[in-house]
Motif scaffolding. Structure first.
Motif, PDB file in Angstrom:
ATOM      1  N   PHE A  74     -14.729  -3.306 -26.742  1.00 13.71           N
ATOM      2  CA  PHE A  74     -14.267  -1.854 -26.402  1.00 13.71           C
ATOM      3  C   PHE A  74     -14.779  -0.814 -26.652  1.00 13.71           C
ATOM      4  O   PHE A  74     -14.683  -0.726 -28.072  1.00 13.71           O
ATOM      5  N   ALA A  75     -15.334   0.324 -26.100  1.00 16.31           N
ATOM      6  CA  ALA A  75     -16.477   1.787 -26.548  1.00 16.31           C
ATOM      7  C   ALA A  75     -15.925   2.904 -25.847  1.00 16.31           C
ATOM      8  O   ALA A  75     -16.214   2.785 -25.045  1.00 16.31           O
ATOM      9  N   PHE A  76     -14.543   3.704 -26.439  1.00 15.97           N
ATOM     10  CA  PHE A  76     -14.499   5.103 -26.317  1.00 15.97           C
ATOM     11  C   PHE A  76     -15.227   5.578 -27.044  1.00 15.97           C
ATOM     12  O   PHE A  76     -14.998   5.787 -28.228  1.00 15.97           O
ATOM     13  N   THR A  77     -15.036   6.785 -25.948  1.00 13.54           N
ATOM     14  CA  THR A  77     -15.844   8.187 -27.078  1.00 13.54           C
ATOM     15  C   THR A  77     -14.853   9.259 -26.213  1.00 13.54           C
ATOM     16  O   THR A  77     -15.059   9.324 -25.047  1.00 13.54           O
ATOM     17  N   PHE A  78     -14.823  10.100 -26.964  1.00 14.60           N
ATOM     18  CA  PHE A  78     -13.704  11.539 -26.709  1.00 14.60           C
ATOM     19  C   PHE A  78     -14.907  12.411 -27.240  1.00 14.60           C
ATOM     20  O   PHE A  78     -15.210  12.701 -27.874  1.00 14.60           O
TER      21      PHE A  78
END
Length: 138
Positions: A131-135
């Motif tokens: 999982f790789a989330f960017t905000f």
């Protein structure tokens, strides 16, 4: 005279009871200041697929008091049950590199994260999926 002595004893008892509370509050850890705020997902890559490309939206808010909330639209990650839109909230703790959602609960989750300027990156391996989330900060 007995009344004065009794009052003094009551004040000392109250003071003695408050000292541990004050110390506990003073030693409580606050989230790193860069993490506090509202974050809009720009990329949600799970197993090599960016769910944002399919129209999913995710917004997280981290408060200084250790509470988080999120809203999801067009859920493709099973945040919502039933979906496709939902919101939820809970408690979190954070160090300078890890964030734990719902600490002490059966569904506690810990992720690695970094904040660089107005970008928040969160990563983890869950059930064998990366999982790789960017905000971006709102």
């Amino acid at each position: 005279m007995n009344m004065l002595r009794s009052l003094r004893r009551s004040v000392l008892i109250v003071f003695a009871a408050l000292v541990p509370v004050v110390i506990a509050c003073d030693s409580a850890t606050e989230p790193p200041p860069g993490l506090v705020g509202t974050w809009n997902a720009t990329s949600l890559v799970v197993g090599g697929v960016d769910l944002m490309d399919d129209g999913m939206t995710l917004r997280f808010t981290f408060s200084a008091n250790g509470e988080y909330s999120y809203t999801v639209a067009n859920d493709f990650l099973d945040f919502c049950d039933p979906g496709p839109n939902c919101s939820d909230s809970g408690d979190f703790t954070a160090t300078s590199s890890q964030i734990t959602f719902d600490p002490g609960e059966d569904f506690e989750e810990t992720f690695s994260y970094t904040v660089t300027g107005s970008t928040l990156s969160i990563s983890a391996v869950i059930d064998g999926f990366n999982f790789a989330f960017t905000f971006e900060k709102q």
